[in-house]
Design a protein around this motif. Structure first.
Motif, PDB file in Angstrom:
ATOM      1  N   ASN A  22     -32.850   7.647 -35.550  1.00 40.02           N
ATOM      2  CA  ASN A  22     -32.987   6.229 -35.259  1.00 40.02           C
ATOM      3  C   ASN A  22     -31.923   5.392 -35.951  1.00 40.02           C
ATOM      4  N   SER A  52     -24.991  -2.276 -23.010  1.00 40.46           N
ATOM      5  CA  SER A  52     -26.184  -3.084 -23.261  1.00 40.46           C
ATOM      6  C   SER A  52     -26.993  -3.354 -21.994  1.00 40.46           C
ATOM      7  N   ASP A  55     -30.901   1.053 -20.571  1.00 42.67           N
ATOM      8  CA  ASP A  55     -31.927   1.385 -21.550  1.00 42.67           C
ATOM      9  C   ASP A  55     -31.827   2.831 -22.002  1.00 42.67           C
ATOM     10  N   LYS A  56     -31.237   3.657 -21.150  1.00 45.06           N
ATOM     11  CA  LYS A  56     -31.255   5.094 -21.430  1.00 45.06           C
ATOM     12  C   LYS A  56     -30.029   5.730 -20.794  1.00 45.06           C
ATOM     13  N   LEU A  65     -31.350   6.108 -26.330  1.00 40.85           N
ATOM     14  CA  LEU A  65     -32.244   5.046 -25.873  1.00 40.85           C
ATOM     15  C   LEU A  65     -31.867   3.752 -26.576  1.00 40.85           C
ATOM     16  N   ASN A  67     -33.123  -0.238 -27.226  1.00 36.75           N
ATOM     17  CA  ASN A  67     -34.149  -1.276 -27.137  1.00 36.75           C
ATOM     18  C   ASN A  67     -33.536  -2.564 -27.680  1.00 36.75           C
ATOM     19  N   LYS A  68     -33.108  -3.425 -26.777  1.00 37.47           N
ATOM     20  CA  LYS A  68     -32.420  -4.639 -27.198  1.00 37.47           C
ATOM     21  C   LYS A  68     -33.372  -5.654 -27.805  1.00 37.47           C
ATOM     22  N   THR A  69     -34.628  -5.580 -27.457  1.00 36.31           N
ATOM     23  CA  THR A  69     -35.608  -6.533 -27.984  1.00 36.31           C
ATOM     24  C   THR A  69     -35.697  -6.447 -29.501  1.00 36.31           C
ATOM     25  N   LYS A  71     -33.425  -4.515 -31.284  1.00 34.84           N
ATOM     26  CA  LYS A  71     -32.097  -4.077 -31.745  1.00 34.84           C
ATOM     27  C   LYS A  71     -32.172  -2.683 -32.349  1.00 34.84           C
ATOM     28  N   HIS A  72     -32.597  -1.749 -31.527  1.00 35.04           N
ATOM     29  CA  HIS A  72     -32.829  -0.394 -32.001  1.00 35.04           C
ATOM     30  C   HIS A  72     -32.222   0.624 -31.039  1.00 35.04           C
ATOM     31  N   SER A  74     -31.775   4.986 -30.488  1.00 40.02           N
ATOM     32  CA  SER A  74     -32.167   6.313 -30.955  1.00 40.02           C
ATOM     33  C   SER A  74     -31.349   7.370 -30.233  1.00 40.02           C
TER      34      SER A  74
END
Lengths: 112, 110
Positions: A22, A52, A55-56, A65, A67-69, A71-72, A74
């Motif tokens: 992560n 950006s 998502d994948k 993966l 996750n812009k919400t 800011k992550h 993996s």
């Protein structure tokens, strides 16, 4: 706020397991993300990237993966092998000719 | 293609000495970069170039200089070496966003 996908400095897995690494990125304006693998005494080696607007993204044995919400990012490695042992860094950038901002690395150790 | 090559691989300098770290790429990339990596850390940008004749400072430029006379070469100059410059230096190049790295130069300043 809640931390999603806590960054771990080290990760130890058995050969054949799936690994998940992560990363939290810092800049909301970043629109391109890269995972690098760095073996001891070598330069960072490109693994996989994602823009950006996605998502994948999947590569050979690896999936990223985004996750812009929260800011992550993996990195998932399927069927981890001893040769996957290295330090893994995520990096973000806002475009060509700009700096890559590196996240904290995760040392992956794979035992057989 | 050899990709990004760097010389030397390892160097020991005395405080106050100067040296040039060489970087060459054969991929005809316009963009080139110099990073330093301290132990256990990610890379930090020292200088970068968007094309021959154009250079600009990154996050940690103090104590360094660069030049870009050709597309292929991007040397990094240390004029007065200090112990704080002990690090591993990586050169990178890119056509677009993805940067490709050289093997690094390990520098020890004593």
């Amino acid at each position: 706020g809640e931390s999603v996908g806590l960054h771990l400095p080290t990760l130890s897995v058995q050969e054949g397991d799936n690994s998940i690494i992560n990363c939290a990125y810092s800049n909301s304006a970043s629109d391109y993300f890269i995972w690098y693998k760095q073996e001891s005494g070598k330069g960072p080696q490109f693994i996989i990237d994602i823009r950006s607007n996605m998502d994948k993204r999947q590569g050979q044995r690896v999936t990223v993966l985004l996750n812009k919400t929260v800011k992550h990012l993996s990195l998932q490695i399927a069927a981890t092998q001893p040769g996957d042992s290295a330090v893994y860094f995520c990096a973000e950038t806002s475009g060509a000719g700009t700096a890559l901002i590196f996240g904290k690395g995760t040392t992956l150790s794979v035992s057989s | 293609n050899a990709g990004v090559t760097q010389t030397p691989k390892f160097r020991i300098l005395k405080i106050g000495q100067s040296m040039t770290l060489q970087c060459t790429q054969d991929m005809n990339h316009n963009y080139m970069y110099w990073y330093r990596q301290d132990p256990g850390m990610g890379l930090k940008l020292i200088y970068y170039s968007v094309g021959a004749g154009i250079t600009d400072k990154g996050e940690v430029p103090n104590g360094y200089n660069v030049s870009r006379s050709t597309t292929e070469d991007f040397p990094l100059r240390l004029e007065l070496a200090a112990p704080s410059q002990t690090s591993v230096y990586f050169c990178a190049s890119s056509y677009q966003e993805t940067q490709y790295f050289g093997p690094g130069t390990r520098l020890l300043v004593l």
